[in-house]
Every structure is written in C-alpha cells, then in structure tokens.
Enzyme design. Sequence first.
Site, short mmCIF file in Angstrom:
data_model
loop_
_atom_site.label_atom_id
_atom_site.label_comp_id
_atom_site.label_asym_id
_atom_site.label_seq_id
_atom_site.Cartn_x
_atom_site.Cartn_y
_atom_site.Cartn_z
N ALA A 199 0.81 -1.23 0.00
CA ALA A 199 0.00 0.00 0.00
C ALA A 199 0.84 1.27 0.00
O ALA A 199 0.29 2.36 -0.12
CB ALA A 199 -0.93 0.00 1.22
N VAL A 233 5.70 -9.33 3.07
CA VAL A 233 4.84 -10.45 2.68
C VAL A 233 5.63 -11.76 2.51
O VAL A 233 5.06 -12.84 2.64
CB VAL A 233 4.03 -10.18 1.38
CG1 VAL A 233 2.99 -9.11 1.59
CG2 VAL A 233 4.92 -9.87 0.21
N TYR A 239 10.22 -13.24 -13.69
CA TYR A 239 9.12 -12.32 -13.37
C TYR A 239 7.84 -12.84 -14.03
O TYR A 239 6.79 -12.93 -13.39
CB TYR A 239 9.43 -10.89 -13.83
CG TYR A 239 8.26 -9.95 -13.57
CD1 TYR A 239 7.89 -9.63 -12.27
CD2 TYR A 239 7.50 -9.42 -14.62
CE1 TYR A 239 6.79 -8.80 -12.01
CE2 TYR A 239 6.42 -8.60 -14.37
CZ TYR A 239 6.07 -8.29 -13.07
OH TYR A 239 4.99 -7.49 -12.82
N LYS A 272 4.29 -14.18 -12.35
CA LYS A 272 2.96 -13.65 -12.66
C LYS A 272 2.06 -14.71 -13.32
O LYS A 272 0.84 -14.68 -13.18
CB LYS A 272 3.08 -12.38 -13.53
CG LYS A 272 3.64 -11.19 -12.75
CD LYS A 272 2.72 -10.78 -11.59
CE LYS A 272 3.19 -9.55 -10.86
NZ LYS A 272 2.26 -9.10 -9.80
N GLY A 276 -0.55 -3.82 -18.30
CA GLY A 276 0.67 -3.70 -19.10
C GLY A 276 1.54 -2.63 -18.46
O GLY A 276 1.79 -2.67 -17.26
N LEU A 277 1.98 -1.67 -19.28
CA LEU A 277 2.94 -0.66 -18.79
C LEU A 277 2.27 0.38 -17.88
O LEU A 277 1.48 1.19 -18.34
CB LEU A 277 3.58 0.04 -19.99
CG LEU A 277 4.56 -0.83 -20.78
CD1 LEU A 277 4.82 -0.22 -22.16
CD2 LEU A 277 5.88 -1.00 -20.03
N THR A 326 5.19 3.42 -12.35
CA THR A 326 5.26 3.48 -10.88
C THR A 326 6.75 3.33 -10.54
O THR A 326 7.60 3.53 -11.41
CB THR A 326 4.48 2.31 -10.24
OG1 THR A 326 5.06 1.09 -10.72
CG2 THR A 326 3.01 2.34 -10.59
C1 8X3 Z 1 4.50 -5.11 -15.42
C2 8X3 Z 1 4.26 -5.11 -16.87
O1 8X3 Z 1 5.18 -5.56 -19.20
O2 8X3 Z 1 6.73 -4.68 -17.56
O3 8X3 Z 1 3.95 -6.20 -14.78
O4 8X3 Z 1 5.97 -6.93 -17.39
S1 8X3 Z 1 5.61 -5.59 -17.78
#
Ligand code: 8X3
Length: 253
Positions: free
Chosen positions: A12, A61, A153, A157, A184-185, A188
């Site tokens: 958060a 976490v 990564y 996901k 997507g993009l 942040t």
């Molecule tokens: C973030 C989006 O496309 O950089 O989860 O993997 S990307």
Amino acid sequence: MSSKRITFITGATSGIGEATARLLAKNGFRLILCGRRVDRLKMLEKELSSLTEVTTLHFEVRDRKAVTTAIRSLPDSWKNIDVLINSAGNAHGLDPIQSGNIDDWDAMMDINVKGLLYVSREILPGMVERKSGHIVNLGSIAGKEVYANGNIYCASKFAVDAITKSMRIDLNGAGIKVTAIQPGLVETEFSLVRFKGDASRAATAYKGLVPLRGDDIADLILFALTRPAHVVVADLVVFPIAQASAAVVKREI
Ligand code: 8X3
C-alpha cells in the site's frame, strides 16, 4: 457509491497499492494498509484518516511468520476483512535466464507468489466462514505472455494467474468474488526497482508513450469492487493505448 467494507491492501505504500488506497479512502472503504516501509505507512495513514478509518500493519509479505503474526494482531473491530487487494509485488532484474541473478529470482518468487499465498491463506478462512468477500489479485500482462528476459518475473505472474483461477474455482459457491487485474505498462516505481535504482534505464520503459498510471488501475479496482452482488469482474487485461501485447509497443521517439 460509498462503502464501509474493511479492505486489506498489501503493497500500500507505493504504486498501484497506494493509488488504490487513496481512491478507496475517498469512497469510504475502511482501510488496513500494509507495507514494509513504516514511515510511508504512517504518512499515508495520517493523510487518509481525514477521509476514512485507517489502520496499518507493518510486515514483509515474504516473511511467513511476520504475515501471520501481523494479521492475527488485528483488533476484533478490524478482523472481518471484506476485501483483500494483493498488490505487493516487484520485478527484480531483466536478464537472460542463463545469467539471471538467483537472489532476484528468490525475491520475485517469495514476494509475488509466496507472499500472496501467505496473506491469502490467513484471510480466506474468515471470508469463507462469513460467506462473503472479494479478493483482487494484481497480475500482469507478464502473467499472460512471456517476453525476452522477463523469464522469472513472467513465471511469478503466470503463477499469480494460476492461483487466481484456482481461487475462483475452489471458492465457487462460497459467496466470494475473485478478480484479476493484469496491467501492461504502468509508470510506478516498478521499473526503478527492476533496474535497481537506475533512473535513466527505468525511464526507457515508458519513453515515447503515455503509460498507465496507478490511478488508472485503482479506478478499475474500484469498478470491480462496486459491481452488483451477482457480477464478478473475473479477469481484466489493461494496456495504455500505445501497447498491443507484452512486447508490441508503439513509441513516438
Ligand atoms: C509489469 C508489466 O510488461 O513490464 O507487470 O511486465 S511488464
């Protein structure tokens, strides 16, 4: 629409989690803000307390014991969590798999996958008992498509996507909604973390296009949370207009 629902948000203190906390506060949700940065948590708590009831929990976490201890420490008035937003997650590195950094791999699996599981496992039984609740998992287009050097990564996901689908199946009939948001993009701190603080490299991710903002995703989360009782937003892929897939991005440079 105003809601007094008790909403537990991980991650958060920045990015999508923070934007969601701000928007839900404006809409009257009662917030349990979770993060690993105490100073940021306290600042956000102070700021949002003028809008709604807010409390904070400070833990990582990926630390299973810290997760259970923190959640079990909630006072009775905060225990009946109505909404869980699993927003904590990061990318670490963007290297080919054959030369990937194993600490980066551990971090992504521990935070994005195991962290989400630890928190959910602690909160779900109460939702099942009360026969109501809503879980929102922040996935990614990286959980739908693999792209060059995304490897672990993407794997983390893809795991989030599988876990979300599993939740929806296992909880079918339990009165609990399960939503996946797959952005997507989004600009942040994501790329700054991925590139270990290298701001100029991070900026290249969003160069020549208008990326999504945390606010854009928060807006969709609020939409999902405010549908009628019989409607579930199950799986939402969201791009900026310049993006067509994980790897197809039109940049005006
Ligand atoms: C973030 C989006 O496309 O950089 O989860 O993997 S990307």
